[in-house]
Design a protein around this motif. Sequence first.
Motif, PDB file in Angstrom:
ATOM      1  N   ASN A   1       1.839   0.373   5.458  1.00 54.41           N
ATOM      2  CA  ASN A   1       2.386  -0.965   5.261  1.00 54.41           C
ATOM      3  C   ASN A   1       3.195  -1.544   6.384  1.00 54.41           C
ATOM      4  OD1 ASN A   1       2.102  -1.723   2.510  1.00 54.41           O
ATOM      5  ND2 ASN A   1       3.414  -0.100   1.937  1.00 54.41           N
TER       6      ASN A   1
ATOM      7  N   PHE B   1       0.721  -1.283   0.087  1.00 52.00           N
ATOM      8  CA  PHE B   1      -0.112  -0.177   0.238  1.00 52.00           C
ATOM      9  C   PHE B   1       0.743   1.271   0.122  1.00 52.00           C
ATOM     10  CE2 PHE B   1      -3.027  -3.227   1.322  1.00 52.00           C
ATOM     11  CZ  PHE B   1      -4.007  -2.790   0.760  1.00 52.00           C
ATOM     12  N   GLN B   2       0.335   2.396  -0.075  1.00 50.23           N
ATOM     13  CA  GLN B   2       1.062   3.613  -0.246  1.00 50.23           C
ATOM     14  C   GLN B   2       1.732   3.865   0.912  1.00 50.23           C
ATOM     15  OE1 GLN B   2      -1.926   6.833  -1.259  1.00 50.23           O
ATOM     16  NE2 GLN B   2      -0.532   8.526  -0.843  1.00 50.23           N
ATOM     17  N   ASN B   3       0.817   3.896   2.044  1.00 55.47           N
ATOM     18  CA  ASN B   3       1.761   4.460   3.279  1.00 55.47           C
ATOM     19  C   ASN B   3       1.256   3.834   4.457  1.00 55.47           C
ATOM     20  OD1 ASN B   3      -0.977   5.685   3.181  1.00 55.47           O
ATOM     21  ND2 ASN B   3      -0.250   7.641   3.198  1.00 55.47           N
TER      22      ASN B   3
ATOM     23  N   ILE C   1      -3.327  -2.915   8.469  1.00 49.86           N
ATOM     24  CA  ILE C   1      -2.296  -3.883   7.996  1.00 49.86           C
ATOM     25  C   ILE C   1      -2.349  -5.408   8.351  1.00 49.86           C
ATOM     26  CG2 ILE C   1       0.408  -4.258   8.378  1.00 49.86           C
ATOM     27  CD1 ILE C   1       0.303  -1.103   9.086  1.00 49.86           C
TER      28      ILE C   1
ATOM     29  N   ASP D   1      -1.265  -0.853  -4.159  1.00 49.50           N
ATOM     30  CA  ASP D   1      -2.209   0.309  -4.358  1.00 49.50           C
ATOM     31  C   ASP D   1      -1.398   1.560  -4.366  1.00 49.50           C
ATOM     32  OD1 ASP D   1      -4.236   2.348  -4.483  1.00 49.50           O
ATOM     33  OD2 ASP D   1      -5.030   1.542  -2.498  1.00 49.50           O
TER      34      ASP D   1
ATOM     35  N   ARG E   1      -4.761   1.587  11.849  1.00 52.28           N
ATOM     36  CA  ARG E   1      -3.955   1.417  10.985  1.00 52.28           C
ATOM     37  C   ARG E   1      -3.130  -0.069  11.191  1.00 52.28           C
ATOM     38  NH1 ARG E   1       1.461   2.949  10.550  1.00 52.28           N
ATOM     39  NH2 ARG E   1       2.200   3.134   8.549  1.00 52.28           N
TER      40      ARG E   1
ATOM     41  N   LYS F   1      -7.127   4.642   4.405  1.00 52.37           N
ATOM     42  CA  LYS F   1      -5.907   5.582   3.996  1.00 52.37           C
ATOM     43  C   LYS F   1      -5.539   6.579   4.970  1.00 52.37           C
ATOM     44  CE  LYS F   1      -6.318   4.502  -0.664  1.00 52.37           C
ATOM     45  NZ  LYS F   1      -5.630   4.693  -1.978  1.00 52.37           N
ATOM     46  N   VAL F   2      -4.541   6.457   5.518  1.00 51.61           N
ATOM     47  CA  VAL F   2      -4.090   7.040   6.682  1.00 51.61           C
ATOM     48  C   VAL F   2      -2.840   8.161   6.444  1.00 51.61           C
ATOM     49  CG1 VAL F   2      -3.174   7.125   9.348  1.00 51.61           C
ATOM     50  CG2 VAL F   2      -4.817   5.406   8.424  1.00 51.61           C
TER      51      VAL F   2
END
Lengths: 234, 428
Positions: free
Chosen positions: A91, A87-89, B331, A172, B327, B427-428
Amino acid sequence: MISLDQVRFHWPKQADPTLHIASLQITQGEHVFLYGPSGSGKSTLLSLLCAIQLPSVGHIHILDTDLIGLSSAKRDQFRADHIGTIFQNFNLLTYLNAVENVLLGCQFSQQRQRKAGGSNAKIKQKAISLLVQLGINESLHKHAVNQLSIGQQQRVAVARALIGEPELIIADEPTSALDENARESFIQLLFEQAKHYQATIIFVSHDQTLAPLFSRQLNLPAINLASPNKEVIE
Amino acid sequence: MNLMHLSVKSTFNRKGAVLLTLLSIALSVMVLMSIERIRHEAKTSFSNTISGTDLIVGAKTGDIQLLLASVFRIGYTTNGVSWESYQDIKRKPGVAWTIPLSLGDSHKGYSVLGSDEHYFNHFRYGKKQPLTFALGRPFEHIDEVVLGSEVAKSLEYNIGDSIILSHGLGKTSFHHHDNHPLTIVGILASTGTPVDKTVHVPLATIDSMHGNTSREHEHEHEHEHEHEHEHEHEHDSHNDLVGHPTQISAFLMGFDTPFYTLQFRRNINQYKNEPLLAIMPTVTLRALWEMLGMVEKLLLLFSLALLMVSFLGMLTSMLATLQQRRRELAILRSVGAKPRHIVGLLMGEASIITLLGTLVGLGLFYVALHFGGTLLQAQFGISINLGGLSRYELQLLSVIFVLGTLVGLIPALRAYFYSLSDGMSLKV
């Protein structure tokens, strides 16, 4: 490998579907570049492909498994066994070191543990060698991951997605935090590793400069019949 | 690396909040354990104060008042039993032994008990254990004294030392009998009962302290030397530890068979010559303990409430950090963790915190016992057993552990629903 058939998805409480794909086939080993502006349904499609969400209507087959027919626990297991995600940010778990983060990739799948060597020692060896191949020096393996640079963190995430050789890698926007030079080499590294076992890659980005690196480009608004951006694109 | 390992790492990633929660659980475990241990030990040492005595007889007063005065040396009996009545009852058939008790004096805050040699022969405590001497022997003369273990220890007295007794209770008695130095001839072994805090003297000594006996004193100045000689001689011939008291505070009785107890109690309670009261110590001890039971239950309730507060603290901190952990949970879901893994992770965290809190609390508990034990012994005569955990205590700890783990179920379920709704789209 992947086939979508008359898939519609709409979020609860929303009248109009967010996603409507009449048909989509992706074959084993393909490197697909999926692009489209935000709001075009990329995240929704990824949720469906990751078996996080089920389509409201239609069928999704991955590796000849009909996701619709699976219970939610089975879908979780399917994801653990067959899909690696980058993922983008979000992970990495900051309280684990690099190697432990990589090991997390096959933590919940015996199948992937088996493929990664079976025994704990062998799996760990595999994680270390993956990291080294991705250019993460062994001196960094025991470091807290937030001490690594963004680029290094993303490569740790790649190693985690690849360990245990899942058939499908879903990425992503993994490169959006990287600078331009790093993006290309990141993708090269990813391909190189994926090539070893013919992994299928679905790579989502809105950065079209990367598109030529992929064997197939997919413009989501073009195939998403429900896309609000459809008119704009056409 | 397994889920437990992950849970441990995740937990200690949030050291600050976790340590505080852990500490609060540790403290409440310590308080709960201490209260339970003291409660248990108090009860044991309480019911162990006297045994083998069938009846305690004193002047007419309340049952509990008589028990407190005669056994625990708390309070006082306003009236006594006349020596004549004592002699009369003592001689009745069926009476195996009697121990006269004369109370009301003190030495540096420790109560002074006047009795005779029967005290050392017949008094029993705990599980019918007799008094034993750590050092020395029983008193044989009126100028000899036997100390309870704690008196000797805290006043640092040794065999052969001389002490002066004063009249009245309390440390600040104005009425010192400086002319009656007594020699310490014996120190009793520790019993964990009020005996440890008692100075034992012959009955006759109490009497002479109060100036009742000494008709001889009138001759003192003229024939001091002669008198002393005569005095000693008198003692040798009578071996007179009893003297000529007019009354005693109370006496203990034992019968040839316990079946006489009820009969004797009725007769004594209806004694014609003076109003007397006979109580059965075991019955009255139980009545007294039941009176204290309220306090005991209240203490338990408070310590349980304290534990609940700690658990609520843990719950609050876990729920508060849950938002920030979405988050982390996302994950884990993305690598294939099932909702039950998420639930396991959170419950694991609660059980880790509870387990460590309990262990730390247990450590604190032993530290507290170690330092508080001597204080309790000195102040209340409760001897605290520093030994291992009893079955009951282990059960208590297991219940705490299970409860703590169950508390984790609440944030765990919350996290479960988060993870279902968030999926991986977060999305963080």
